[in-house]
Design a protein around this motif. Structure first.
Motif, PDB file in Angstrom:
ATOM      1  N   SER A  20      26.075  -1.566  34.748  1.00  0.00           N
ATOM      2  CA  SER A  20      26.078  -3.241  34.135  1.00  0.00           C
ATOM      3  C   SER A  20      27.278  -3.476  33.452  1.00  0.00           C
ATOM      4  CB  SER A  20      24.921  -3.450  33.570  1.00  0.00           C
ATOM      5  OG  SER A  20      24.732  -4.815  33.310  1.00  0.00           O
ATOM      6  N   ALA A  21      27.674  -2.595  32.307  1.00  0.00           N
ATOM      7  CA  ALA A  21      28.787  -2.914  31.702  1.00  0.00           C
ATOM      8  C   ALA A  21      29.942  -2.861  32.224  1.00  0.00           C
ATOM      9  CB  ALA A  21      28.823  -1.884  30.341  1.00  0.00           C
ATOM     10  N   ASP A  22      30.144  -1.873  33.188  1.00  0.00           N
ATOM     11  CA  ASP A  22      31.188  -1.993  34.120  1.00  0.00           C
ATOM     12  C   ASP A  22      31.580  -3.146  34.924  1.00  0.00           C
ATOM     13  OD1 ASP A  22      31.986   0.616  32.989  1.00  0.00           O
ATOM     14  OD2 ASP A  22      31.178   1.917  34.623  1.00  0.00           O
ATOM     15  N   ALA A  26      34.528  -5.927  34.912  1.00  0.00           N
ATOM     16  CA  ALA A  26      35.394  -6.297  35.807  1.00  0.00           C
ATOM     17  C   ALA A  26      35.260  -7.610  36.329  1.00  0.00           C
ATOM     18  CB  ALA A  26      34.871  -5.412  37.233  1.00  0.00           C
ATOM     19  N   LYS A  27      34.036  -8.225  36.058  1.00  0.00           N
ATOM     20  CA  LYS A  27      33.854  -9.827  36.168  1.00  0.00           C
ATOM     21  C   LYS A  27      34.695 -10.639  35.171  1.00  0.00           C
ATOM     22  CE  LYS A  27      29.455  -9.506  38.764  1.00  0.00           C
ATOM     23  NZ  LYS A  27      27.990  -9.952  38.715  1.00  0.00           N
ATOM     24  N   ARG A  28      34.423 -10.165  33.937  1.00  0.00           N
ATOM     25  CA  ARG A  28      35.372 -10.662  32.869  1.00  0.00           C
ATOM     26  C   ARG A  28      36.709 -10.723  33.072  1.00  0.00           C
ATOM     27  NH1 ARG A  28      33.275  -7.984  28.919  1.00  0.00           N
ATOM     28  NH2 ARG A  28      35.003  -6.482  28.676  1.00  0.00           N
ATOM     29  N   ASP A  29      37.496  -9.657  33.406  1.00  0.00           N
ATOM     30  CA  ASP A  29      38.690  -9.421  33.645  1.00  0.00           C
ATOM     31  C   ASP A  29      39.122 -10.277  34.674  1.00  0.00           C
ATOM     32  OD1 ASP A  29      38.743  -7.385  31.984  1.00  0.00           O
ATOM     33  OD2 ASP A  29      38.918  -5.727  33.346  1.00  0.00           O
ATOM     34  N   GLY A  30      38.566 -10.463  35.790  1.00  0.00           N
ATOM     35  CA  GLY A  30      38.838 -11.453  36.890  1.00  0.00           C
ATOM     36  C   GLY A  30      38.904 -12.793  36.398  1.00  0.00           C
ATOM     37  N   VAL A  31      37.785 -13.393  35.613  1.00  0.00           N
ATOM     38  CA  VAL A  31      37.831 -14.455  34.957  1.00  0.00           C
ATOM     39  C   VAL A  31      38.915 -14.851  34.106  1.00  0.00           C
ATOM     40  CG1 VAL A  31      36.512 -16.308  33.644  1.00  0.00           C
ATOM     41  CG2 VAL A  31      35.188 -14.857  35.261  1.00  0.00           C
ATOM     42  N   MET A  32      39.224 -13.843  33.152  1.00  0.00           N
ATOM     43  CA  MET A  32      40.373 -13.771  32.298  1.00  0.00           C
ATOM     44  C   MET A  32      41.797 -13.973  33.185  1.00  0.00           C
ATOM     45  SD  MET A  32      39.169 -14.154  29.471  1.00  0.00           S
ATOM     46  CE  MET A  32      40.486 -13.994  28.455  1.00  0.00           C
ATOM     47  N   ALA A  33      41.913 -13.364  34.205  1.00  0.00           N
ATOM     48  CA  ALA A  33      43.134 -13.348  35.155  1.00  0.00           C
ATOM     49  C   ALA A  33      43.180 -14.752  35.620  1.00  0.00           C
ATOM     50  CB  ALA A  33      42.961 -12.522  36.161  1.00  0.00           C
ATOM     51  N   ASN A  74      48.051  -9.650  40.616  1.00  0.00           N
ATOM     52  CA  ASN A  74      47.179  -8.992  39.630  1.00  0.00           C
ATOM     53  C   ASN A  74      45.527  -9.498  39.829  1.00  0.00           C
ATOM     54  OD1 ASN A  74      46.215  -7.669  37.072  1.00  0.00           O
ATOM     55  ND2 ASN A  74      46.349  -9.530  36.080  1.00  0.00           N
ATOM     56  N   ILE A  75      45.242 -10.839  40.055  1.00  0.00           N
ATOM     57  CA  ILE A  75      43.892 -11.120  40.511  1.00  0.00           C
ATOM     58  C   ILE A  75      43.480 -10.188  41.680  1.00  0.00           C
ATOM     59  CG2 ILE A  75      42.709 -12.896  41.258  1.00  0.00           C
ATOM     60  CD1 ILE A  75      44.170 -14.730  39.470  1.00  0.00           C
ATOM     61  N   MET A  76      44.464 -10.150  42.586  1.00  0.00           N
ATOM     62  CA  MET A  76      44.001  -9.483  43.939  1.00  0.00           C
ATOM     63  C   MET A  76      43.695  -8.063  43.609  1.00  0.00           C
ATOM     64  SD  MET A  76      45.986 -11.280  46.979  1.00  0.00           S
ATOM     65  CE  MET A  76      47.600 -11.334  46.488  1.00  0.00           C
ATOM     66  N   TRP A  77      44.521  -7.218  42.724  1.00  0.00           N
ATOM     67  CA  TRP A  77      44.450  -5.891  42.425  1.00  0.00           C
ATOM     68  C   TRP A  77      43.229  -5.627  41.534  1.00  0.00           C
ATOM     69  CZ3 TRP A  77      45.559  -1.351  43.643  1.00  0.00           C
ATOM     70  CH2 TRP A  77      45.330  -0.375  42.556  1.00  0.00           C
ATOM     71  N   THR A  78      42.765  -6.768  40.499  1.00  0.00           N
ATOM     72  CA  THR A  78      41.597  -6.646  40.001  1.00  0.00           C
ATOM     73  C   THR A  78      40.232  -6.730  40.827  1.00  0.00           C
ATOM     74  OG1 THR A  78      42.641  -7.672  37.968  1.00  0.00           O
ATOM     75  CG2 THR A  78      40.106  -7.653  38.120  1.00  0.00           C
ATOM     76  N   THR A  80      40.318  -5.932  44.014  1.00  0.00           N
ATOM     77  CA  THR A  80      40.068  -4.755  45.001  1.00  0.00           C
ATOM     78  C   THR A  80      39.738  -3.542  44.084  1.00  0.00           C
ATOM     79  OG1 THR A  80      42.214  -5.644  46.054  1.00  0.00           O
ATOM     80  CG2 THR A  80      41.622  -3.112  46.037  1.00  0.00           C
ATOM     81  N   VAL A  81      40.112  -3.332  42.831  1.00  0.00           N
ATOM     82  CA  VAL A  81      39.533  -2.326  41.981  1.00  0.00           C
ATOM     83  C   VAL A  81      38.023  -2.312  41.958  1.00  0.00           C
ATOM     84  CG1 VAL A  81      39.448  -1.447  39.625  1.00  0.00           C
ATOM     85  CG2 VAL A  81      41.565  -1.969  40.763  1.00  0.00           C
ATOM     86  N   VAL A  82      37.719  -3.932  41.665  1.00  0.00           N
ATOM     87  CA  VAL A  82      36.060  -3.754  41.356  1.00  0.00           C
ATOM     88  C   VAL A  82      35.468  -3.464  42.699  1.00  0.00           C
ATOM     89  CG1 VAL A  82      34.457  -5.689  41.412  1.00  0.00           C
ATOM     90  CG2 VAL A  82      36.316  -5.710  39.909  1.00  0.00           C
ATOM     91  N   ASP A  83      35.962  -3.825  43.770  1.00  0.00           N
ATOM     92  CA  ASP A  83      35.320  -3.507  45.324  1.00  0.00           C
ATOM     93  C   ASP A  83      35.476  -1.954  45.701  1.00  0.00           C
ATOM     94  OD1 ASP A  83      34.180  -3.951  47.847  1.00  0.00           O
ATOM     95  OD2 ASP A  83      36.550  -3.872  48.559  1.00  0.00           O
ATOM     96  N   ILE A  84      36.474  -1.288  45.218  1.00  0.00           N
ATOM     97  CA  ILE A  84      36.615  -0.080  45.538  1.00  0.00           C
ATOM     98  C   ILE A  84      35.623   0.789  44.432  1.00  0.00           C
ATOM     99  CG2 ILE A  84      37.980   2.108  45.062  1.00  0.00           C
ATOM    100  CD1 ILE A  84      40.496   0.135  46.110  1.00  0.00           C
ATOM    101  N   THR A  85      35.697   0.451  43.166  1.00  0.00           N
ATOM    102  CA  THR A  85      34.563   1.093  42.310  1.00  0.00           C
ATOM    103  C   THR A  85      33.205   0.864  42.645  1.00  0.00           C
ATOM    104  OG1 THR A  85      36.268   0.669  40.494  1.00  0.00           O
ATOM    105  CG2 THR A  85      34.053   1.092  39.810  1.00  0.00           C
ATOM    106  N   ALA A  86      32.841  -0.246  43.245  1.00  0.00           N
ATOM    107  CA  ALA A  86      31.370  -0.673  43.699  1.00  0.00           C
ATOM    108  C   ALA A  86      31.354   0.231  44.854  1.00  0.00           C
ATOM    109  CB  ALA A  86      31.097  -1.772  43.764  1.00  0.00           C
ATOM    110  N   THR A  87      32.073   0.428  45.682  1.00  0.00           N
ATOM    111  CA  THR A  87      31.718   1.122  47.010  1.00  0.00           C
ATOM    112  C   THR A  87      31.637   2.590  46.726  1.00  0.00           C
ATOM    113  OG1 THR A  87      33.025  -0.670  48.425  1.00  0.00           O
ATOM    114  CG2 THR A  87      32.693   1.777  49.194  1.00  0.00           C
TER     115      THR A  87
END
Length: 160
Positions: A20-22, A26-33, A74-78, A80-87
Motif C-alpha cells: 500500500s505504501a509503495d 507511486a500515485k503521489r509521484d504521478g500527481v506531483m509530476a 517523466n510522467i510517462m516513465w513514472t 510505466t514504472v508503476v505498471d511494471i511494478t504492479a505486474t
C-alpha cells in the motif's frame, strides 16, 4: 479449519502495508509530476506574455515545449514504472504461491527469482538522457508500433 498463526497474520499485514505504501508513493509521484507540469506551463505562459518581440516569443515557446516534453516523458516513465511494478508483484505472487506444484518447486522458483533479481541489480543503469529523451521516446514508440503490426500480421497468417 486452520487459523493462521499470529506471526503469519502479522507478516501478511506488514506485506499489505508495504504494498500500500509503495502504491501510494507511486500515485503521489504521478500527481506531483502532473502538478509540476501545470506549474511549468503557467510559468512559461507568463514569460511568453511578457515577450516584447516575435523572436523572443518564439524562443520562449521553444523552451517551454522542450521543458514540457521532458516533463511529459517523466510522467510517462513514472506511470510505466508503476505498471511494471504492479505486474511484477502479481507475477511473483502467482509463481511463489502456486499450489499446483510442491513446496520444493516453489522454493526453486524463489531462488531463481532471487538470482534473476541479483543479475538485474548488477546491470548498470542508463545515463541521464536529457535532451535526447524526445528522440528516444519517438524511437521506442515507433519500435513498439512495428512490433504490434508484426504480431497482428502473424496472427492473421496463422488464422488463415
Amino acid at each position: 479449519m486452520g487459523m493462521p498463526s499470529i506471526a503469519q497474520w502479522a507478516k501478511a499485514q506488514h506485506s499489505k502495508m508495504e504494498d500500500s505504501a509503495d502504491t501510494s508513493k507511486a500515485k503521489r509521484d504521478g500527481v506531483m509530476a502532473g502538478m509540476k507540469m501545470m506549474t511549468l506551463q503557467q510559468k512559461h505562459q507568463a514569460e511568453i506574455a511578457k515577450a516584447t518581440t516575435e523572436e523572443e516569443k518564439k524562443e520562449k515557446e521553444a523552451a517551454m515545449e522542450q521543458e514540457l516534453t521532458l516533463g511529459m516523458l517523466n510522467i510517462m516513465w513514472t506511470t510505466t514504472v508503476v505498471d511494471i511494478t504492479a505486474t511484477l508483484h502479481e507475477v511473483v505472487e502467482m509463481v511463489l504461491h502456486d499450489q499446483s506444484v510442491d513446496k520444493d518447486a516453489r522454493k526453486r522458483r524463489a531462488y531463481g527469482l532471487k538470482h534473476l533479481g541479483e543479475i538485474f541489480m548488477e546491470c548498470e543503469g542508463s545515463p541521464s538522457i536529457g535532451g535526447d529523451a524526445k528522440k528516444l521516446y519517438e524511437e521506442a514508440a515507433f519500435a513498439a508500433m512495428l512490433e504490434t503490426i508484426k504480431r497482428k500480421e502473424e496472427a492473421a497468417h496463422t488464422a488463415i
